[in-house]
Design a protein around this motif. Structure first.
Motif, PDB file in Angstrom:
ATOM      1  N   ALA A  54      12.427  61.090 -74.012  1.00  0.00           N
ATOM      2  CA  ALA A  54      13.499  61.398 -75.347  1.00  0.00           C
ATOM      3  C   ALA A  54      13.308  61.082 -76.943  1.00  0.00           C
ATOM      4  O   ALA A  54      12.964  60.166 -77.206  1.00  0.00           O
ATOM      5  N   GLY A  55      13.530  62.001 -77.455  1.00  0.00           N
ATOM      6  CA  GLY A  55      13.748  61.950 -79.373  1.00  0.00           C
ATOM      7  C   GLY A  55      12.343  61.709 -79.441  1.00  0.00           C
ATOM      8  O   GLY A  55      11.157  62.726 -79.714  1.00  0.00           O
ATOM      9  N   ASN A 129      16.802  55.262 -70.735  1.00  0.00           N
ATOM     10  CA  ASN A 129      17.817  55.836 -71.688  1.00  0.00           C
ATOM     11  C   ASN A 129      18.298  56.464 -70.804  1.00  0.00           C
ATOM     12  O   ASN A 129      20.115  57.783 -71.596  1.00  0.00           O
ATOM     13  N   THR A 130      18.692  56.490 -69.993  1.00  0.00           N
ATOM     14  CA  THR A 130      20.093  56.979 -68.750  1.00  0.00           C
ATOM     15  C   THR A 130      20.442  55.849 -68.072  1.00  0.00           C
ATOM     16  O   THR A 130      19.700  55.000 -67.315  1.00  0.00           O
ATOM     17  N   LEU A 131      21.971  55.797 -67.621  1.00  0.00           N
ATOM     18  CA  LEU A 131      22.200  54.975 -66.603  1.00  0.00           C
ATOM     19  C   LEU A 131      20.885  55.101 -65.109  1.00  0.00           C
ATOM     20  O   LEU A 131      21.137  56.157 -64.592  1.00  0.00           O
ATOM     21  N   HIS A 156      16.220  48.088 -79.608  1.00  0.00           N
ATOM     22  CA  HIS A 156      17.843  47.541 -80.455  1.00  0.00           C
ATOM     23  C   HIS A 156      19.234  48.007 -79.660  1.00  0.00           C
ATOM     24  O   HIS A 156      17.998  49.559 -79.284  1.00  0.00           O
ATOM     25  N   THR A 157      19.459  47.131 -79.883  1.00  0.00           N
ATOM     26  CA  THR A 157      21.329  48.351 -79.916  1.00  0.00           C
ATOM     27  C   THR A 157      21.016  49.374 -80.699  1.00  0.00           C
ATOM     28  O   THR A 157      20.987  49.162 -81.806  1.00  0.00           O
ATOM     29  N   GLY A 158      22.089  50.704 -79.868  1.00  0.00           N
ATOM     30  CA  GLY A 158      21.729  51.791 -80.511  1.00  0.00           C
ATOM     31  C   GLY A 158      20.769  52.076 -80.667  1.00  0.00           C
ATOM     32  O   GLY A 158      21.331  53.661 -80.616  1.00  0.00           O
ATOM     33  N   ALA A 159      19.786  52.683 -79.863  1.00  0.00           N
ATOM     34  CA  ALA A 159      18.656  53.157 -79.739  1.00  0.00           C
ATOM     35  C   ALA A 159      19.064  53.796 -78.954  1.00  0.00           C
ATOM     36  O   ALA A 159      18.262  54.108 -77.400  1.00  0.00           O
ATOM     37  N   ASP A 160      19.942  55.357 -79.160  1.00  0.00           N
ATOM     38  CA  ASP A 160      20.596  55.648 -77.975  1.00  0.00           C
ATOM     39  C   ASP A 160      19.918  57.460 -78.429  1.00  0.00           C
ATOM     40  O   ASP A 160      20.731  58.328 -78.877  1.00  0.00           O
ATOM     41  N   ARG A 161      18.342  56.925 -77.728  1.00  0.00           N
ATOM     42  CA  ARG A 161      17.496  58.489 -78.320  1.00  0.00           C
ATOM     43  C   ARG A 161      17.659  59.937 -77.227  1.00  0.00           C
ATOM     44  O   ARG A 161      17.370  60.822 -78.056  1.00  0.00           O
ATOM     45  N   ASN A 285       6.398  63.411 -81.653  1.00  0.00           N
ATOM     46  CA  ASN A 285       6.814  62.161 -81.539  1.00  0.00           C
ATOM     47  C   ASN A 285       6.061  61.661 -82.855  1.00  0.00           C
ATOM     48  O   ASN A 285       4.832  61.590 -83.070  1.00  0.00           O
ATOM     49  N   THR A 286       7.539  60.639 -83.256  1.00  0.00           N
ATOM     50  CA  THR A 286       6.704  59.729 -84.148  1.00  0.00           C
ATOM     51  C   THR A 286       6.807  58.349 -83.678  1.00  0.00           C
ATOM     52  O   THR A 286       7.321  57.721 -83.036  1.00  0.00           O
ATOM     53  N   LEU A 287       4.792  57.781 -83.924  1.00  0.00           N
ATOM     54  CA  LEU A 287       5.206  56.401 -83.028  1.00  0.00           C
ATOM     55  C   LEU A 287       4.874  55.364 -84.305  1.00  0.00           C
ATOM     56  O   LEU A 287       4.294  55.257 -85.159  1.00  0.00           O
ATOM     57  N   TYR A 288       4.078  54.454 -83.812  1.00  0.00           N
ATOM     58  CA  TYR A 288       4.075  53.463 -84.430  1.00  0.00           C
ATOM     59  C   TYR A 288       2.993  52.419 -83.572  1.00  0.00           C
ATOM     60  O   TYR A 288       3.480  51.767 -82.236  1.00  0.00           O
ATOM     61  N   ASP A 289       1.637  51.764 -83.671  1.00  0.00           N
ATOM     62  CA  ASP A 289       0.782  51.765 -83.145  1.00  0.00           C
ATOM     63  C   ASP A 289       1.694  50.055 -82.808  1.00  0.00           C
ATOM     64  O   ASP A 289       1.023  48.858 -84.229  1.00  0.00           O
TER      65      ASP A 289
END
Length: 481
Positions: A54-55, A129-131, A156-161, A285-289
């Motif tokens: 997601a996201g 990201n889903t229960l 982190h908290t709040g990372a609700d994609r 997608n915006t990714l980070y290595d």
């Protein structure tokens, strides 16, 4: 009471679905189940059924699912597979010691699907990201309890994609604190509600730890780029161990990477998904290595931990069908005191009714006793590690009846072992109204012949059309060594 027709107004507990109920009553006994796995290959299942894409997330080892080999059967570089976790997947694949798959649906344990957890040694949850559903949580917890490895990766908290109101912190805490197997802090830690912006958490000094000093290298530091930590609670589970800590923290607070055990299985937790991100994946997608960050040793940490979870190094089984054995009792809710959890049963079977008596505690399992044609069932799926030479099933049974015959078995209770397809592997015993007696009698059987297999223990009570017979079960156990 003996001789009375069973009341339908007794207090009962509704049961959630768990495991597989045997359905093929006419199946041939004595069929040999397929062994859980070949001991030479570590089988790893990556989850992609809970919004892991997601996201901007792309937490997959390959776009070919369930089998990444469909994209490239012999990958030599991480770009041969597409996904932000392809570096992780390709590194494991190149060793020749791992078999990798991706699950895109609901997680099950004891089923017939090719991605059922009983077919794997380790489950990786890369920032779900889903229960998880109630059934999925039961499956995951029983998988670990019976020897599987669980790799939980948060953010982190709040990372609700996917904007559904749940993030990985809440989802993984819910798995640990709200499940039908053990919700009493089973792994010995909780995930902190934090957003830590950046840092290079350092590894503890422990040259004997197989995760920090494994076959894939030595771990010195990890990377945190908007992540969280965990609080350890060793009083709840003494095996929990912090391996990498946020700067300025130690002991029971600020653990960025940790390990633990539960039952015969192993658990690892990482507080951020950035370290497993290799910076490449699907378009858009915006990714980070973080995988190749030169200030950290994230690759060694991920790979060593995967191998340890699957059974390499240290103590514990690691793997649903491990070839080692940790002595213990394998059945969940074995005295029924948690009511309708862990077991699958007909409505009203698990009860605390005063019309019969528990051997200990308040709850017990009561099959039949209606005085009319009835079939009740009670079952639980369990994996017996292949290294166990002793596997002793025991339970206490009380039978009372209104039948007066001394020669005809009108009502019966069968105790059987079945496989995931419902095929009867063996009938351990058949009891009837002829076995009625006051009080409970302990019954015991060896299940050592099923070591290395995931099987379902099933009680089936069948009552005739007239007089009642009650089959009352309590204080079950499956002790292995």
């Amino acid at each position: 009471m003996p001789g009375l027709t069973r009341s339908r107004h007794r207090l009962t507990t509704a049961l959630a679905a768990f495991g597989l109920l045997a359905a093929a009553g006419a199946a041939q006994a004595g069929v040999t189940a397929t062994p859980a796995h070949a001991a030479t290959t570590h089988r790893i299942l990556f989850d992609d059924g809970h919004a892991e894409e997601a996201g901007n997330a792309d937490w997959i080892i390959s776009t070919s699912k369930p089998d990444p080999l469909g994209q490239d059967s012999s990958p030599s570089s991480e770009t041969d597979w597409t996904g932000a976790l392809s570096s992780w997947g390709v590194a494991l694949q190149k060793t020749g010691d791992f078999s990798l798959k991706t699950s895109t649906g609901a997680l099950t344990y004891g089923g017939s699907s090719s991605t059922d957890l009983s077919n794997f040694d380790t489950l990786v949850l890369p920032e779900p990201n889903t229960l998880f559903t109630t059934a999925e949580k039961t499956a995951i917890m029983n998988f670990v309890k019976n020897g599987g490895g669980l790799f939980m990766i948060s953010d982190h908290t709040g990372a609700d994609r996917n904007n559904d109101g749940e993030d990985a912190v809440e989802i993984l805490n819910d798995l640990m604190s709200n499940n039908s197997v053990d919700s009493t802090d089973p792994f010995g830690f909780s995930i902190d509600t934090l957003d830590v912006g950046s840092g290079y958490p350092a590894a503890i000094s422990d040259s004997s730890d197989p995760v920090l000093h494994g076959s894939f290298g030595t771990v010195t530091k990890s990377l945190i780029a908007d992540g969280t930590t965990a609080t350890l609670k060793p009083s709840d589970n003494s095996s929990v161990k912090g391996l990498v800590y946020r700067s300025g923290y130690s002991g029971n607070t600020g653990a960025f990477f940790l390990t633990s055990t539960f039952g015969s299985g192993r658990v690892a937790f990482w507080g951020d998904s950035s370290p497993i991100d290799d910076g490449t994946g699907q378009s858009g997608n915006t990714l980070y290595d973080g995988w190749n960050d030169t200030g950290a040793t994230n690759a060694a940490l991920a790979l060593n931990a995967t191998a340890w979870l699957a059974g390499d190094g240290g103590s514990g089984d690691g793997g649903g069908g491990s070839d080692t054995c940790t002595a213990g009792q394998l059945l969940g809710n074995n005295g029924f005191e948690s009511g309708g959890t862990t077991w699958s049963a007909s409505s009203g079977v698990i009860t605390n009714s005063g019309d019969e008596s528990a051997r200990s505690g308040s709850y017990y399992a009561w099959l039949d006793g209606y005085g009319k044609a009835t079939t009740d069932t009670l079952s639980q799926s369990v994996t017996i590690p292949s290294g166990c030479t002793t596997a002793a099933l025991s339970f206490y049974l009380h039978i009372d009846t209104a039948e007066t015959t001394t020669s005809t078995a009108y009502d019966t209770l069968k105790v059987q072992v079945v496989n995931g397809s419902g095929t009867v592997l063996g009938t351990l015993a058949t009891y009837s109204n002829l076995n009625a007696a006051s009080g409970y009698t302990r019954r015991s059987f060896s299940l050592a012949g099923y070591a290395g297999q995931t099987v379902t223990l099933k009680f089936t009570g069948t009552e005739g059309s007239m007089l009642q017979t009650s089959f009352v079960v309590d204080d079950t156990a499956l002790d292995v060594a």
